[in-house]
Design an enzyme around this catalytic site. Structure first.
Site, PDB file in Angstrom:
ATOM      1  CG  HIS A   1       3.000   0.745  -5.496  1.00 49.65           C
ATOM      2  ND1 HIS A   1       3.254   1.749  -4.609  1.00 49.65           N
ATOM      3  CD2 HIS A   1       3.573  -0.368  -4.980  1.00 49.65           C
ATOM      4  CE1 HIS A   1       3.937   1.282  -3.585  1.00 49.65           C
ATOM      5  NE2 HIS A   1       4.161   0.005  -3.783  1.00 49.65           N
TER       6      HIS A   1
ATOM      7  N   GLY B   1       0.804  -1.220   0.000  1.00 48.28           N
ATOM      8  CA  GLY B   1       0.000   0.000   0.000  1.00 48.28           C
ATOM      9  C   GLY B   1       0.834   1.267   0.000  1.00 48.28           C
TER      10      GLY B   1
ATOM     11  CG  LEU C   1       8.554   7.232  -7.730  1.00 45.68           C
ATOM     12  CD1 LEU C   1       7.184   7.123  -8.387  1.00 45.68           C
ATOM     13  CD2 LEU C   1       8.693   8.580  -7.050  1.00 45.68           C
TER      14      LEU C   1
ATOM     15  CD  GLN D   1       7.516  -7.664   3.689  1.00 45.21           C
ATOM     16  OE1 GLN D   1       6.675  -8.417   3.210  1.00 45.21           O
ATOM     17  NE2 GLN D   1       8.147  -6.776   2.937  1.00 45.21           N
TER      18      GLN D   1
ATOM     19  CG  MET E   1      13.541  -4.900 -12.156  1.00 43.82           C
ATOM     20  SD  MET E   1      14.318  -6.378 -11.426  1.00 43.82           S
ATOM     21  CE  MET E   1      16.055  -6.003 -11.698  1.00 43.82           C
TER      22      MET E   1
ATOM     23  NE  ARG F   1      10.622   1.164   5.041  1.00 41.56           N
ATOM     24  CZ  ARG F   1      10.507  -0.107   4.642  1.00 41.56           C
ATOM     25  NH1 ARG F   1      10.859  -0.450   3.423  1.00 41.56           N
ATOM     26  NH2 ARG F   1      10.050  -1.039   5.460  1.00 41.56           N
TER      27      ARG F   1
HETATM   28  O1  PAF Z   1       7.608  -5.216  -2.182  1.00 42.23           O
HETATM   29  C1  PAF Z   1       6.717  -5.203  -1.319  1.00 42.23           C
HETATM   30  O2  PAF Z   1       5.957  -4.254  -1.212  1.00 42.23           O
HETATM   31  C2  PAF Z   1       6.574  -6.384  -0.366  1.00 42.23           C
HETATM   32  O3  PAF Z   1       7.810  -6.910  -0.023  1.00 42.23           O
HETATM   33  C3  PAF Z   1       5.647  -7.479  -0.915  1.00 42.23           C
HETATM   34  C4  PAF Z   1       6.204  -8.113  -2.177  1.00 42.23           C
HETATM   35  C5  PAF Z   1       4.274  -6.904  -1.198  1.00 42.23           C
HETATM   36  C6  PAF Z   1       5.488  -8.592   0.132  1.00 42.23           C
HETATM   37  O4  PAF Z   1       4.935  -8.114   1.318  1.00 42.23           O
END
Ligand code: PAF
EC number: 6.3.2.1
Length: 300
Positions: free
Chosen positions: A43, A37, A190, A67, A154, A193
């Site tokens: 994105h 998000g 981009l 993570q 990437m 964070r």
């Molecule tokens: O790249 C991300 O935003 C995250 O690491 C992902 C692939 C959505 C997994 O939580």
């Protein structure tokens, strides 16, 4: 666009959509864009690629707790669901999947997915457990959505390499589609964070793309010949920022991520990744450039 929060409902909706789509085409391609998000144009470029290449586009928004390390920014990670939904709608997404933590990790859970080797270097070395969290949630999303294609940026080149390795090793029937890094006009890659950066640190963070551009030019004109030349140049450029603290400034083979020894010549490799992770205050930024067959693939 449907907004769905449970796995059961997502499966039901996808099954209906697949059936409808099957009337029009032999094979239905479901494209998944996994995100955490706080969506930006990077994105959006993944959603655009998914829209072009799939019949049904699923965007997942889930800030995945497993993570993040204990001292990382899980709690403060930026979130803006309403704005994300507007972005997704504008990009023609069919389903936005926004599960809760309890929906994704009902207790007790005892299974994780771990890729060894390439997860131990770069971000894996400084963020222990991070990639296990990524591969676990991504494989859960793959099982839930069963996409034919999944789209990743990437900017997290190591993440792309790790997920490709997992898909290969576990025979997962999904094509991983890596999409180019999207940058601000001034070169800053981009990232959700970037919002943490003060105006001063944001300005200083430009040393990342400047260092990568300088490395790219040195490879092109032949003034950087060995891995050591690249490492020296990266450190020189990033050192121009008073606040930058380098986590790594590395050059390695792609996608194995085997580091090059200092004296190794760059032209011995077909595919190289120059990757940076640098802290500006509390904000850790990553950026990279890929150099393939001595041709620069993406211009900084
Ligand atoms: O790249 C991300 O935003 C995250 O690491 C992902 C692939 C959505 C997994 O939580």
């Amino acid at each position: 666009m449907k907004v769905i929060r449970t796995i059961t409902e997502l499966r039901r909706e996808l099954s209906l959509m697949r059936k409808k789509q099957a009337i029009h085409s032999e094979e239905t391609i479901v494209g998944l864009v996994p995100t955490m998000g706080y969506l930006h144009q990077g994105h959006a470029s993944l959603m655009k690629a998914a829209r072009e290449q799939s019949h049904i586009v699923v965007l997942s928004i889930f800030v995945n707790p497993i993570q993040f390390g204990p001292n990382e920014d899980f709690e403060s990670y930026p979130r803006d669901e309403q704005r994300d939904l507007e972005t997704a709608r504008a990009e023609g997404v069919d389903i936005v999947f926004i599960p809760s933590v309890e929906e994704m990790y009902p207790q007790p859970t005892q299974t994780t997915i771990a890729v060894s080797g390439i997860t131990e270097r770069l971000c894996g070395a400084s963020r222990p457990g991070h990639f296990n969290g990524v591969t676990t949630v991504v494989s859960k999303l793959f099982n839930i959505v069963q996409p034919q294609k999944a789209f990743f940026g990437m900017k997290d080149a190591q993440q792309v390499a790790v997920i490709e390795q997992m898909v290969h090793d576990l025979n997962m029937p999904v094509d991983i589609i890596p999409c180019p890094i999207v940058r601000e006009q001034d070169g800053l890659a981009l990232s959700s964070r970037n919002v943490y950066l003060s105006a001063e640190l944001r300005q200083e963070a430009l040393v990342l793309s400047q260092a990568l551009r300088a490395a790219q030019e040195s490879v092109e004109i032949g003034t950087a010949v060995t891995a050591k030349d690249i490492r020296r140049l990266l450190h020189e450029h990033i050192g121009k920022s008073a606040h930058a603290v380098i986590d790594y400034a590395e050059i390695q083979a792609f996608p194995s991520l085997e580091p090059l020894a200092d004296q190794e010549e760059l032209n011995a490799y077909d595919d190289l990744l120059i990757a940076l992770a640098v802290k500006f205050g509390k904000t850790r930024l990553i950026d990279n450039i890929r150099i393939q067959k001595m041709e620069v693939l993406s211009h900084v």
